[in-house]
Design a protein around this motif. Structure first.
Motif: not given
Length: 241
Positions: A121, A125, A190-191, A193-198
């Motif tokens: 992540i 970023l 970006f998508s 990164v969001i998926i990895n955070i979830i």
């Protein structure tokens, strides 16, 4: 009555029986492959369009002149490929941390999965931050969708003796395609990164430990490696050719 083993049944159990069927794949992983295949067609069409325009044009902005600065620093000239090389290194290293996260998932090591996912992540970023700096730098020079620098600035990106009309035409094509393709790729990052955070939050919550499998890490890993691979082609088309 004793059961007999036919020659066909015996053949199926030998090392030469073909091994595991290539179609014996988990449903979610197969759907991810289908999505990546369709996405590859989209990126291919964009890059082929860029290549067709690039090599049919009589002239084109020189990458070594357009990308010779290091945004965010005082280096404005004489450092071609330095900044984009840093961006590429960051993205490749994020793929390495993703590989390590998948490997840790195979061992059901929750703590290691979390740390390697956090590393992935952070890498994503950092890449997006670098891309934002580059976009801001090019925008400050006058490049944007349907916008190019003034005549004096524009001539700095071409070899001497190129007619200004040709410089204008190809610069518009370059700017539109550059921001469209790198923006589309940046949206994928970006998508991701969001998926990895979830997914990381799910790991912390013990979701995959309860399931007894970290297969989801492998699925998002396929997406992340695809994004990394696409960047190699974007890097080649825009910064090297």
């Amino acid at each position: 009555m004793s059961a007999t083993v036919s020659p066909i049944d015996e053949l199926k159990t030998t090392p030469w029986s073909g091994g595991r069927s290539p179609f014996n794949v988990e449903y979610g992983k197969m759907m991810m492959w289908f999505f990546l295949l369709s996405d590859a067609f989209t990126f291919s069409s964009l890059l082929i369009s860029y290549g067709a325009l690039r090599f049919s044009a009589p002239t084109w902005p020189s990458p070594s002149l357009v990308f010779q600065s290091v945004p965010g620093t005082s280096i404005e000239h004489g450092a071609p490929l330095v900044f984009v090389g840093l961006m590429t290194f960051i993205l490749i290293m994020s793929s390495v941390t993703m590989v390590l996260a998948v490997e840790a998932g195979h061992r059901n090591s929750k703590k290691e999965v979390v740390w390697w996912m956090i590393g992935t992540i952070i890498g994503g970023l950092m890449f997006l931050s670098c891309q934002a700096l580059e976009w801001n730098h090019l925008h400050s020079e006058g490049f944007w969708w349907s916008a190019i620098p003034n005549k004096e600035t524009l001539q700095e990106f071409f070899d001497a003796g190129i007619p200004f009309a040709q410089q204008q035409m190809t610069s518009h094509q370059f700017a539109n395609l550059f921001f469209t393709i790198t923006g589309f790729h940046g949206f994928h990052v970006f998508s991701g990164v969001i998926i990895n955070i979830i997914i990381t939050l799910n790991v912390l919550a013990g979701t995959y430990t309860k399931r007894g499998s970290y297969l989801m890490i492998e699925k998002v890993g396929l997406y992340w490696h695809f994004v990394d691979l696409v960047w190699v082609f974007v890097f080649t088309f825009f910064y090297l050719v």
